[in-house]
Design a protein around this motif. Structure first.
Motif, PDB file in Angstrom:
ATOM      1  N   GLU A 106       0.826  -1.211   0.000  1.00  0.00           N
ATOM      2  CA  GLU A 106       0.000   0.000   0.000  1.00  0.00           C
ATOM      3  C   GLU A 106       0.858   1.258   0.000  1.00  0.00           C
ATOM      4  O   GLU A 106       0.552   2.226  -0.709  1.00  0.00           O
ATOM      5  CB  GLU A 106      -0.940   0.007   1.211  1.00  0.00           C
ATOM      6  CG  GLU A 106      -2.127  -0.897   1.055  1.00  0.00           C
ATOM      7  CD  GLU A 106      -3.010  -0.501  -0.112  1.00  0.00           C
ATOM      8  OE1 GLU A 106      -3.303   0.697  -0.288  1.00  0.00           O
ATOM      9  OE2 GLU A 106      -3.409  -1.404  -0.862  1.00  0.00           O
ATOM     10  N   VAL A 107       1.924   1.251   0.785  1.00  0.00           N
ATOM     11  CA  VAL A 107       2.827   2.410   0.790  1.00  0.00           C
ATOM     12  C   VAL A 107       3.458   2.580  -0.579  1.00  0.00           C
ATOM     13  O   VAL A 107       3.556   3.699  -1.099  1.00  0.00           O
ATOM     14  CB  VAL A 107       3.893   2.267   1.898  1.00  0.00           C
ATOM     15  CG1 VAL A 107       4.987   3.314   1.757  1.00  0.00           C
ATOM     16  CG2 VAL A 107       3.245   2.360   3.265  1.00  0.00           C
ATOM     17  N   ARG A 108       3.869   1.481  -1.192  1.00  0.00           N
ATOM     18  CA  ARG A 108       4.438   1.564  -2.540  1.00  0.00           C
ATOM     19  C   ARG A 108       3.431   2.137  -3.527  1.00  0.00           C
ATOM     20  O   ARG A 108       3.760   3.014  -4.339  1.00  0.00           O
ATOM     21  CB  ARG A 108       4.886   0.184  -3.012  1.00  0.00           C
ATOM     22  CG  ARG A 108       5.572   0.267  -4.379  1.00  0.00           C
ATOM     23  CD  ARG A 108       5.349  -0.893  -5.274  1.00  0.00           C
ATOM     24  NE  ARG A 108       3.949  -1.246  -5.395  1.00  0.00           N
ATOM     25  CZ  ARG A 108       3.542  -2.345  -5.978  1.00  0.00           C
ATOM     26  NH1 ARG A 108       4.408  -3.213  -6.438  1.00  0.00           N
ATOM     27  NH2 ARG A 108       2.256  -2.600  -6.095  1.00  0.00           N
ATOM     28  N   ASN A 109       2.186   1.665  -3.447  1.00  0.00           N
ATOM     29  CA  ASN A 109       1.155   2.171  -4.356  1.00  0.00           C
ATOM     30  C   ASN A 109       0.936   3.665  -4.163  1.00  0.00           C
ATOM     31  O   ASN A 109       0.773   4.408  -5.134  1.00  0.00           O
ATOM     32  CB  ASN A 109      -0.154   1.411  -4.154  1.00  0.00           C
ATOM     33  CG  ASN A 109      -0.060  -0.029  -4.612  1.00  0.00           C
ATOM     34  OD1 ASN A 109       0.854  -0.405  -5.343  1.00  0.00           O
ATOM     35  ND2 ASN A 109      -0.982  -0.849  -4.165  1.00  0.00           N
ATOM     36  N   ARG A 110       0.940   4.111  -2.900  1.00  0.00           N
ATOM     37  CA  ARG A 110       0.764   5.544  -2.621  1.00  0.00           C
ATOM     38  C   ARG A 110       1.941   6.351  -3.144  1.00  0.00           C
ATOM     39  O   ARG A 110       1.766   7.450  -3.673  1.00  0.00           O
ATOM     40  CB  ARG A 110       0.596   5.788  -1.117  1.00  0.00           C
ATOM     41  CG  ARG A 110      -0.625   5.147  -0.522  1.00  0.00           C
ATOM     42  CD  ARG A 110      -1.890   5.848  -1.007  1.00  0.00           C
ATOM     43  NE  ARG A 110      -3.059   5.141  -0.549  1.00  0.00           N
ATOM     44  CZ  ARG A 110      -4.033   5.686   0.133  1.00  0.00           C
ATOM     45  NH1 ARG A 110      -3.984   6.951   0.442  1.00  0.00           N
ATOM     46  NH2 ARG A 110      -5.062   4.969   0.496  1.00  0.00           N
ATOM     47  N   LEU A 111       3.148   5.825  -3.009  1.00  0.00           N
ATOM     48  CA  LEU A 111       4.318   6.538  -3.514  1.00  0.00           C
ATOM     49  C   LEU A 111       4.297   6.632  -5.037  1.00  0.00           C
ATOM     50  O   LEU A 111       4.623   7.678  -5.606  1.00  0.00           O
ATOM     51  CB  LEU A 111       5.604   5.855  -3.049  1.00  0.00           C
ATOM     52  CG  LEU A 111       5.949   6.007  -1.581  1.00  0.00           C
ATOM     53  CD1 LEU A 111       7.137   5.129  -1.218  1.00  0.00           C
ATOM     54  CD2 LEU A 111       6.232   7.463  -1.250  1.00  0.00           C
ATOM     55  N   VAL A 112       3.903   5.546  -5.678  1.00  0.00           N
ATOM     56  CA  VAL A 112       3.812   5.562  -7.143  1.00  0.00           C
ATOM     57  C   VAL A 112       2.738   6.548  -7.589  1.00  0.00           C
ATOM     58  O   VAL A 112       2.946   7.326  -8.538  1.00  0.00           O
ATOM     59  CB  VAL A 112       3.534   4.138  -7.691  1.00  0.00           C
ATOM     60  CG1 VAL A 112       3.151   4.174  -9.155  1.00  0.00           C
ATOM     61  CG2 VAL A 112       4.747   3.253  -7.482  1.00  0.00           C
ATOM     62  N   GLN A 113       1.608   6.560  -6.897  1.00  0.00           N
ATOM     63  CA  GLN A 113       0.538   7.495  -7.250  1.00  0.00           C
ATOM     64  C   GLN A 113       0.989   8.939  -7.046  1.00  0.00           C
ATOM     65  O   GLN A 113       0.714   9.809  -7.872  1.00  0.00           O
ATOM     66  CB  GLN A 113      -0.714   7.211  -6.416  1.00  0.00           C
ATOM     67  CG  GLN A 113      -1.881   8.096  -6.771  1.00  0.00           C
ATOM     68  CD  GLN A 113      -2.363   7.903  -8.202  1.00  0.00           C
ATOM     69  OE1 GLN A 113      -2.422   6.777  -8.686  1.00  0.00           O
ATOM     70  NE2 GLN A 113      -2.681   8.980  -8.880  1.00  0.00           N
ATOM     71  N   ALA A 114       1.694   9.202  -5.945  1.00  0.00           N
ATOM     72  CA  ALA A 114       2.194  10.554  -5.701  1.00  0.00           C
ATOM     73  C   ALA A 114       3.196  10.963  -6.773  1.00  0.00           C
ATOM     74  O   ALA A 114       3.177  12.103  -7.263  1.00  0.00           O
ATOM     75  CB  ALA A 114       2.834  10.641  -4.323  1.00  0.00           C
ATOM     76  N   TYR A 115       4.064  10.051  -7.165  1.00  0.00           N
ATOM     77  CA  TYR A 115       5.025  10.331  -8.230  1.00  0.00           C
ATOM     78  C   TYR A 115       4.306  10.644  -9.539  1.00  0.00           C
ATOM     79  O   TYR A 115       4.645  11.602 -10.227  1.00  0.00           O
ATOM     80  CB  TYR A 115       5.965   9.135  -8.411  1.00  0.00           C
ATOM     81  CG  TYR A 115       6.898   9.281  -9.581  1.00  0.00           C
ATOM     82  CD1 TYR A 115       8.024  10.090  -9.490  1.00  0.00           C
ATOM     83  CD2 TYR A 115       6.662   8.600 -10.773  1.00  0.00           C
ATOM     84  CE1 TYR A 115       8.878  10.221 -10.563  1.00  0.00           C
ATOM     85  CE2 TYR A 115       7.497   8.749 -11.853  1.00  0.00           C
ATOM     86  CZ  TYR A 115       8.623   9.551 -11.747  1.00  0.00           C
ATOM     87  OH  TYR A 115       9.463   9.683 -12.812  1.00  0.00           O
TER      88      TYR A 115
END
Length: 123
Positions: A106-115
């Protein structure tokens, strides 16, 4: 999913608190900056006092990996019939590693979305 993100954030804060305990042992009271993280220790430059984002993320990933390794080792010990590995401990370790992995995803998905959001911003 919000609980898993909160769990990861609490783990990150725990790592920061562990770093702050070095100051407590030396007799200095830990201070916080405006973002809630530990401030620089007296006599040290700010960059050396707090871990970088990469170091914090690496520590969290190592924690997830350790949980998965521990769960795997317990499961193998249970399969071999070792006395210290009962089914309840194996199941709890497996669930802990699964929750930690889901939180990491989930953290990875949020970071990718923020990027992606930053990259799609108009100039």
């Amino acid at each position: 999913m919000t609980d898993s993100i909160s769990s990861v954030l609490s783990q990150i804060r725990a790592y920061q608190n562990q770093l702050g305990q070095v100051a407590r042992v030396a007799g200095d009271a830990p201070r916080s900056d405006a973002l809630g993280g530990p401030a620089a220790l007296p006599g040290q430059p700010p960059a050396a006092a707090r871990p970088s984002f990469g170091e914090t993320l690496r520590g969290a990933l190592e924690g997830v990996n350790a949980a998965q390794q521990r769960a795997g080792a317990l499961a193998q010990a249970f399969e071999r019939g070792e006395p210290g590995a009962d089914l309840a401990r194996v199941m709890v370790a497996a669930q802990q590693s699964q929750v930690a992995f889901r939180a990491t995803v989930e953290v990875r998905n949020r970071l990718v979305q923020a990027y992606q959001d930053v990259m799609n911003m108009p100039l």
